[in-house]
Write a protein that holds these residues in place. Structure first.
Motif, mmCIF file in Angstrom:
data_model
loop_
_atom_site.group_PDB
_atom_site.id
_atom_site.type_symbol
_atom_site.label_atom_id
_atom_site.label_comp_id
_atom_site.label_asym_id
_atom_site.label_seq_id
_atom_site.Cartn_x
_atom_site.Cartn_y
_atom_site.Cartn_z
ATOM 1 N N THR A 234 0.805 -1.222 0.000
ATOM 2 C CA THR A 234 0.000 0.000 0.000
ATOM 3 C C THR A 234 0.838 1.273 0.000
ATOM 4 O O THR A 234 0.414 2.291 -0.558
ATOM 5 N N LYS A 235 2.038 1.221 0.585
ATOM 6 C CA LYS A 235 2.831 2.448 0.718
ATOM 7 C C LYS A 235 4.052 2.499 -0.197
ATOM 8 O O LYS A 235 4.628 3.576 -0.387
ATOM 9 N N GLN A 236 4.446 1.350 -0.743
ATOM 10 C CA GLN A 236 5.638 1.339 -1.589
ATOM 11 C C GLN A 236 5.312 0.870 -3.009
ATOM 12 O O GLN A 236 5.518 1.600 -3.976
ATOM 13 N N LEU A 237 4.809 -0.353 -3.118
ATOM 14 C CA LEU A 237 4.633 -0.929 -4.447
ATOM 15 C C LEU A 237 3.582 -0.196 -5.275
ATOM 16 O O LEU A 237 3.859 0.219 -6.410
ATOM 17 N N PHE A 238 2.372 -0.048 -4.739
ATOM 18 C CA PHE A 238 1.286 0.501 -5.551
ATOM 19 C C PHE A 238 1.532 1.954 -5.974
ATOM 20 O O PHE A 238 1.332 2.298 -7.148
ATOM 21 N N PRO A 239 1.976 2.848 -5.069
ATOM 22 C CA PRO A 239 2.263 4.222 -5.517
ATOM 23 C C PRO A 239 3.315 4.270 -6.632
ATOM 24 O O PRO A 239 3.212 5.083 -7.551
ATOM 25 N N THR A 240 4.316 3.395 -6.552
ATOM 26 C CA THR A 240 5.335 3.364 -7.596
ATOM 27 C C THR A 240 4.781 2.796 -8.891
ATOM 28 O O THR A 240 5.056 3.292 -9.985
ATOM 29 N N TYR A 241 3.974 1.741 -8.772
ATOM 30 C CA TYR A 241 3.422 1.105 -9.967
ATOM 31 C C TYR A 241 2.511 2.065 -10.740
ATOM 32 O O TYR A 241 2.475 2.042 -11.975
ATOM 33 N N LYS A 242 1.802 2.908 -10.030
ATOM 34 C CA LYS A 242 0.923 3.863 -10.708
ATOM 35 C C LYS A 242 1.714 4.781 -11.634
ATOM 36 O O LYS A 242 1.203 5.247 -12.649
ATOM 37 N N ILE A 243 2.957 5.054 -11.280
ATOM 38 C CA ILE A 243 3.776 5.983 -12.059
ATOM 39 C C ILE A 243 4.622 5.254 -13.099
ATOM 40 O O ILE A 243 4.724 5.684 -14.251
ATOM 41 N N GLY A 245 4.445 1.777 -13.809
ATOM 42 C CA GLY A 245 3.943 0.441 -14.116
ATOM 43 C C GLY A 245 4.102 0.028 -15.559
ATOM 44 O O GLY A 245 4.329 -1.150 -15.859
ATOM 45 N N ASN A 246 3.977 0.969 -16.481
ATOM 46 C CA ASN A 246 4.083 0.610 -17.901
ATOM 47 C C ASN A 246 5.501 0.199 -18.294
ATOM 48 O O ASN A 246 5.726 -0.345 -19.372
ATOM 49 N N LEU A 247 6.465 0.417 -17.405
ATOM 50 C CA LEU A 247 7.851 0.052 -17.689
ATOM 51 C C LEU A 247 8.265 -1.237 -16.994
ATOM 52 O O LEU A 247 9.396 -1.687 -17.148
ATOM 53 N N LEU A 248 7.334 -1.817 -16.220
ATOM 54 C CA LEU A 248 7.676 -2.985 -15.416
ATOM 55 C C LEU A 248 6.844 -4.196 -15.816
ATOM 56 O O LEU A 248 5.703 -4.065 -16.268
ATOM 57 N N LYS A 249 7.415 -5.359 -15.635
ATOM 58 C CA LYS A 249 6.675 -6.604 -15.725
ATOM 59 C C LYS A 249 6.505 -7.102 -14.293
ATOM 60 O O LYS A 249 7.442 -7.627 -13.690
ATOM 61 N N LEU A 250 5.318 -6.896 -13.750
ATOM 62 C CA LEU A 250 5.067 -7.176 -12.327
ATOM 63 C C LEU A 250 4.393 -8.535 -12.160
ATOM 64 O O LEU A 250 3.399 -8.836 -12.815
ATOM 65 N N GLU A 292 -4.368 -2.956 -8.800
ATOM 66 C CA GLU A 292 -5.239 -1.996 -8.112
ATOM 67 C C GLU A 292 -6.165 -2.717 -7.140
ATOM 68 O O GLU A 292 -6.398 -2.263 -6.014
ATOM 69 N N PHE A 293 -6.690 -3.875 -7.561
ATOM 70 C CA PHE A 293 -7.569 -4.664 -6.698
ATOM 71 C C PHE A 293 -6.810 -5.164 -5.466
ATOM 72 O O PHE A 293 -7.305 -5.064 -4.338
ATOM 73 N N ILE A 294 -5.598 -5.707 -5.669
ATOM 74 C CA ILE A 294 -4.805 -6.235 -4.547
ATOM 75 C C ILE A 294 -4.474 -5.121 -3.559
ATOM 76 O O ILE A 294 -4.532 -5.310 -2.341
ATOM 77 N N ASN A 295 -4.129 -3.937 -4.064
ATOM 78 C CA ASN A 295 -3.829 -2.808 -3.181
ATOM 79 C C ASN A 295 -5.003 -2.500 -2.266
ATOM 80 O O ASN A 295 -4.832 -2.284 -1.064
ATOM 81 N N CYS A 296 -6.200 -2.496 -2.831
ATOM 82 C CA CYS A 296 -7.402 -2.253 -2.023
ATOM 83 C C CYS A 296 -7.658 -3.419 -1.077
ATOM 84 O O CYS A 296 -7.946 -3.226 0.107
#
Length: 599
Positions: A234-243, A245-250, A292-296
């Protein structure tokens, strides 16, 4: 034959000397020397923490360019930066002479150099933080014959060095080298890595970076109800992925409770069910949708899981009926087997959660750094291309950290008059809000005493007494439930506005209002778990540079600025408005100007 044996022996002797287990570092310094301070705080200590005491044998020598003479059988000193420096040198000499634990003395020296080495109060706090007896240290200083002899011995060591024209002087393995001196002052970590043939794991960073330059896979192994996993996602992964995410294979990998058996519902039905729901959502939807679902979903509660998870699916645009069908028809059993196979075939056994693996290779250094600052690690290790990390929406993310105390009138005033009244106007413009209830407290950790069968415990001392320590602890427990900024600021305001913010009933009533798990809250507050959480808040507080001198302290993007601090206390809204970039500012910012500060 004899000559052949000699040659062979010499060959192996030379080969052996290149495999060095550790390097001895001697630091000749002065307690009030700005260059000594900069080296210890910015070069030595971070490298020592990164590389570890296993590889660095440290010898601190406080003396520098002092001079000495004997008077009535006792050594007297003059120091380059005055009598206050002699005072600090004497205390440091005692601490180093009386304690064989180099980890403790290193922590003491770092703490002292980061504060005021000529202040008794600062020295006492640092000795307690380093688990060094203040009584013994203070008695040593007062025993002028003993303390002066220790400092004299440091003078002898200093005079024995070939070159101490510049302080600090750094010597490797008892041999001064001008090139080593220059490198130590500019890149101490590289000097140590070179001396150790890059044996420590942290020293392999550059090689890892090169291997990952074109590989951008991030695998996260996590527990749906694990507190550390919740915090990270919630505090590290998701905020970074929002910015980025299109450059990562998660790859998200929820952890089944019992490996090797897909019938796991006997141990914890809710956790078992949550793992299934996570696995189904990840399998059925795109990475962006499922992330997004997992973050919630990570913020849901055991007691209300089904209702909360349905709400998360709606907010994330997922079809709940499809996800539940995956569960009811048994499709999930194949998914669980796949999860088990994935976890069992990682290149190193997973022992803690969350575990972050980049490019399918586990590396302890990356794991530690990614858990601490995922955004930075992604930029440094995976992307390896600074232009991505200089994008406006990334660099202009705004984080606010508030260091406060539960019974501090100024903290109450700031939260009640500057922060909360305008929170609804600002919340969407502050990307991350971190609340740190600790302030000017100190703490000591006592290990389990086997001899007297005493359990491990923490001892806290707070600026406004033990009631404040309790209040800080209760709030640390409440914040540990990771409800996010939309809940945490109103929650803390609810607590702080009461006449007695340190009362558990006050905290409990506010926690109920904001739907916290009360049983977990009480269990935390009544156990060492709460002490551990408060100690973490203390470590976060001590990490701020310079050390806090006023409570509350407000930091923006992990940096403290004296002018910004004063402005925030007068008009927090104006300061936040000044830091919002590349966004349309809220109407509350209209006409706002930063307060003028007179010093």
């Amino acid at each position: 034959m004899l000559s052949e044996k000699v040659v062979l022996f010499v060959f192996f002797g030379v080969f052996h000397t290149t495999e060095q287990a550790s390097v001895k570092i001697s630091v000749f310094y002065e307690t009030l020397c700005p260059d000594s301070r900069d080296f210890i705080l910015e070069q030595f200590y971070p490298s020592y923490k990164n590389i570890g005491k296993k590889f660095i044998d440290i010898d601190f020598v406080p003396y520098g360019h002092a001079t000495e003479w004997k008077e009535n059988g006792t050594w007297k000193f003059t120091c380059q930066h005055g009598p206050e420096e002699c005072f600090g040198n004497l205390y440091h000499s005692c601490a180093l002479a009386l304690n064989s634990d180099k980890d403790a003395t290193t922590n003491f020296v770092n703490c002292s150099m980061g504060g005021d080495p000529s202040s008794v109060k600062s020295l006492e706090e640092c000795s307690k933080n380093a688990d060094i007896s203040w009584e013994d240290l203070n008695n040593c200083y007062k025993d002028t014959e003993k303390s002066s002899e220790y400092l004299h011995e440091n003078g002898e060591k200093t005079r024995a060095v070939e070159n101490t024209k510049f302080i600090p002087t750094i010597v490797l393995n008892d041999k001064f080298d001008e090139n080593n001196q220059k490198m130590a002052l500019n890149d101490f970590e590289k000097l140590i890595c070179d001396s150790l043939n890059n044996e420590p794991e942290i020293c392999q960073k550059q090689q890892i970076q090169a291997e990952m330059a074109h590989e951008m896979t991030v695998s996260l192994f996590y527990k749906p109800f694990g507190s550390d996993s919740i915090e990270f996602i919630t505090k590290q992964l998701f905020p970074t992925y929002k910015i980025l995410g299109n450059l990562l294979k998660l790859e998200l990998v929820p952890y089944p409770k019992i490996l090797g058996n897909v019938k796991m519902n006997e141990t914890n039905p809710i956790e078992y069910y949550a793992t299934i729901i996570h696995a189904c959502a990840i399998n059925m939807y795109s990475t962006e949708e499922s992330t997004e679902f997992i973050n919630c979903a990570m913020t849901t509660k055991d007691s209300n899981f089904k209702e909360d998870i349905i709400e998360c699916s709606d907010e994330s645009g997922l079809n709940w009926n499809d996800i539940e069908r995956c569960y009811k028809t048994g499709q999930y059993q194949k998914l669980l087997k796949q999860l088990i196979y994935r976890i069992e075939h990682v290149d190193r056994k997973i022992e803690s959660f969350p575990t972050i693996i980049l490019s399918n290779k586990f590396n302890k250094t990356i794991q530690v750094e990614a858990k601490s600052n995922f955004k930075s690690s992604i930029c440094e290790f995976v992307l390896n291309e600074p232009e991505y990390c200089n994008r406006d929406e990334f660099t202009n993310a705004l984080k606010v950290t508030i260091y406060y105390e539960s019974l501090c009138p100024d903290s109450v005033r700031f939260i009640g008059r500057q922060l909360y009244p305008y929170w609804n106007d600002l919340v969407d413009y502050i990307d991350e809000m971190e609340l740190v209830p600790y302030g000017k407290a100190t703490h000591i950790f006592y290990q389990h005493n086997v001899t007297f069968n005493l359990p491990a415990y923490y001892e806290f001392s707070c600026q406004h007494g033990q009631e404040e320590c309790k209040g800080n602890k209760y709030q640390a427990c409440a914040l540990a439930q990771n409800k996010g900024k939309y809940v945490e600021v109103p929650l803390i305001f609810c607590i702080m506005r009461n006449r007695n913010p340190s009362s558990f009933n006050v905290v409990k009533n506010c926690a109920e209002r904001y739907r916290l798990d009360i049983s977990k809250l009480k269990a935390c507050c009544d156990s060492i778990e709460g002490d551990q959480l408060l100690a973490i808040k203390g470590e976060k507080t001590w990490e701020l540079e310079p050390n806090i001198y006023f409570v509350p302290t407000i930091a923006f993007n992990e940096k403290f600025d004296r002018t910004t601090q004063s402005q925030s206390l007068q008009d927090f809204v104006a300061v936040v408005c000044s830091k919002i970039q590349n966004k349309t500012k809220p109407t509350i910012c209209d006409g706002k100007q930063l307060p003028l500060i007179d010093y």
